[in-house]
Design a protein around this motif. Sequence first.
Motif, PDB file in Angstrom:
ATOM      1  N   PRO A  78      32.831 -38.281  45.802  1.00 20.05           N
ATOM      2  CA  PRO A  78      31.472 -38.491  46.319  1.00 20.05           C
ATOM      3  C   PRO A  78      31.369 -39.781  47.120  1.00 20.05           C
ATOM      4  O   PRO A  78      32.066 -40.765  46.835  1.00 20.05           O
ATOM      5  N   ASP A  79      30.512 -39.776  48.100  1.00 22.94           N
ATOM      6  CA  ASP A  79      30.283 -40.985  48.898  1.00 22.94           C
ATOM      7  C   ASP A  79      29.561 -42.044  48.085  1.00 22.94           C
ATOM      8  O   ASP A  79      29.820 -43.246  48.241  1.00 22.94           O
ATOM      9  N   LYS A 132      26.314 -24.179  48.164  1.00 20.35           N
ATOM     10  CA  LYS A 132      27.191 -24.511  47.043  1.00 20.35           C
ATOM     11  C   LYS A 132      27.545 -23.252  46.255  1.00 20.35           C
ATOM     12  O   LYS A 132      26.873 -22.222  46.348  1.00 20.35           O
ATOM     13  N   MET A 145      21.200 -34.590  51.399  1.00 19.43           N
ATOM     14  CA  MET A 145      22.281 -35.028  50.521  1.00 19.43           C
ATOM     15  C   MET A 145      22.899 -33.817  49.845  1.00 19.43           C
ATOM     16  O   MET A 145      22.217 -32.833  49.571  1.00 19.43           O
ATOM     17  N   LYS A 146      24.192 -33.903  49.574  1.00 12.93           N
ATOM     18  CA  LYS A 146      24.850 -32.917  48.732  1.00 12.93           C
ATOM     19  C   LYS A 146      25.007 -33.561  47.365  1.00 12.93           C
ATOM     20  O   LYS A 146      25.671 -34.594  47.234  1.00 12.93           O
ATOM     21  N   THR A 160      27.471 -37.278  50.061  1.00 14.00           N
ATOM     22  CA  THR A 160      27.603 -36.575  48.784  1.00 14.00           C
ATOM     23  C   THR A 160      27.332 -37.597  47.685  1.00 14.00           C
ATOM     24  O   THR A 160      27.840 -38.728  47.730  1.00 14.00           O
ATOM     25  N   TYR A 173      25.695 -33.770  43.165  1.00 15.02           N
ATOM     26  CA  TYR A 173      26.421 -33.302  41.980  1.00 15.02           C
ATOM     27  C   TYR A 173      25.886 -34.059  40.771  1.00 15.02           C
ATOM     28  O   TYR A 173      25.690 -35.275  40.836  1.00 15.02           O
ATOM     29  N   GLU A 229      24.609 -37.652  55.839  1.00 11.29           N
ATOM     30  CA  GLU A 229      24.458 -36.622  54.804  1.00 11.29           C
ATOM     31  C   GLU A 229      25.476 -36.878  53.700  1.00 11.29           C
ATOM     32  O   GLU A 229      26.504 -36.195  53.604  1.00 11.29           O
TER      33      GLU A 229
END
Length: 490
Positions: free
Chosen positions: A445-446, A59, A411-412, A396, A414, A394
């Motif tokens: 985001p997911d 990131k 996971m990504k 977000t 935020y 994976e």
Amino acid sequence: MIRVSTSKIFWIGTAGLSMGLFLIQALFFQYWLVDDAGISLAYAMNWAEGHGLVDQPGKDAVEGYSNFLWIGLLAACQKLRILLIPISPKLLGITCCFLGIYLLSSIGKIFSSPLVGAMLILLLPNHPSVVQWAVSGLETGLYFFLIIWLIWLLFQRPYTYRLALMIGTCISLLSLTRPEAILLVGILPILLWKAEKNAWGIMGVYIGPILLFIGGYSLFRWLYFGELLPNTFYAKGWQMVNTMAVWAKPHHMAKAIYGPAGLAGLIGLILALVHLFKKQLWDKNLKALSLLLGVGAIQFLLMPYDHLDWYRYATLFIISGISISLLTLDILLSEIRGSLLMKNGLLLGVGAIYLLYSSFLSFERSREPVVPLTAIQERAQLVKSIAKEHGLTEPTVLTPDVGGFLLSKGMKVYDLPGLCNRELADTFGKDQASFTAYLFRELRPDIITLHGLWTEESQLTESPRFKATYRLVYSGPNGQESALLVFIRN
């Protein structure tokens, strides 16, 4: 003067007792770390592993922390492979507090009454705010030690070049631990004003480490992050200007020092200081503590309301407030004629009640500690399982409690308030149109998790576009707060 044995054993015993009482209160919190500590730990581990100062590998570099020196210590532990969660952050905090107690045993000898000096050693490190946040995984233990070191330095006389160099270094380290400590830079110039013949020379030496450390890190911030201020400033900003909570802060400040006595105790201190000033009993140590108290008050008033509560931003005010109260009491008792036994009994009684009250508050806080890191890590695992059920390997994730998520793999992440994301920091709670535009057009985001106040402040559940883009897949318990809501993108 209240006569009490001042042998070496007296001061060692008092310091040992203070450490023991501190450990007892620390044990109340067992394995608890606050979720915000996960942010510091994530930055430290990524830095040590060669990913840079980022919250997650890959990131963009965003200064999502405000405790660089603490992160440096954690990163050193990670580099040495001794960063064990939650043990290492707790041991670091406890060690720093013990070093502070060691310095307090020297400061206590300055008081005319050894009993008052002993109260200083016992009361400061065992204040419930100091104890709780020192073992929370955050930087409070380090900040406590550096403040005590600064007091010890300011109490030394005369102010030599070597002493000025140490004071400048100490204030620089304080500023790298918490940025609001930059306000302390003006204290030595005020103390030197018309007090030292070679004041300008001393000032020249004093400013050296400040330019080196604070100036050097500011340059690093500009080159590395591309910002003049940490991202936490943009995320939290001057929130207290927009809330009536700022008017309640003086009450909270007084309660932080005097407990139930609150403002009555603070008013009493002010009246006592005015009396000492009129009697020309205002010594240099009292002047130094008054300046520290003033800076601590300004810091607490300027800082935004902290949802973690329990005076996390009032550390300097608490330490200087208790210290100046005891020094004032010490001077007053030396001027008042009366029974030695009565004076000693009064001091012992007040000290014992304060310690018992502090221990009680620590115990009460430990029963339901604020936002445990482990609870957020469990939430992260829940979100991962929900993502897997919906074919996301994976995902977000946008979430308000980010520490535990950052320490979880796969996971990504935020953070909703934008501590680690400049766009969210600039828009969340400030510009709803820009916030939703960034969310739907760029971030996308997911998964989004919301609960309690964050649900209300985000205003997402009221948005037709959000309802059309995301669907609720989980609603479950979230401690004493409103339900945890998990939304997934259609």
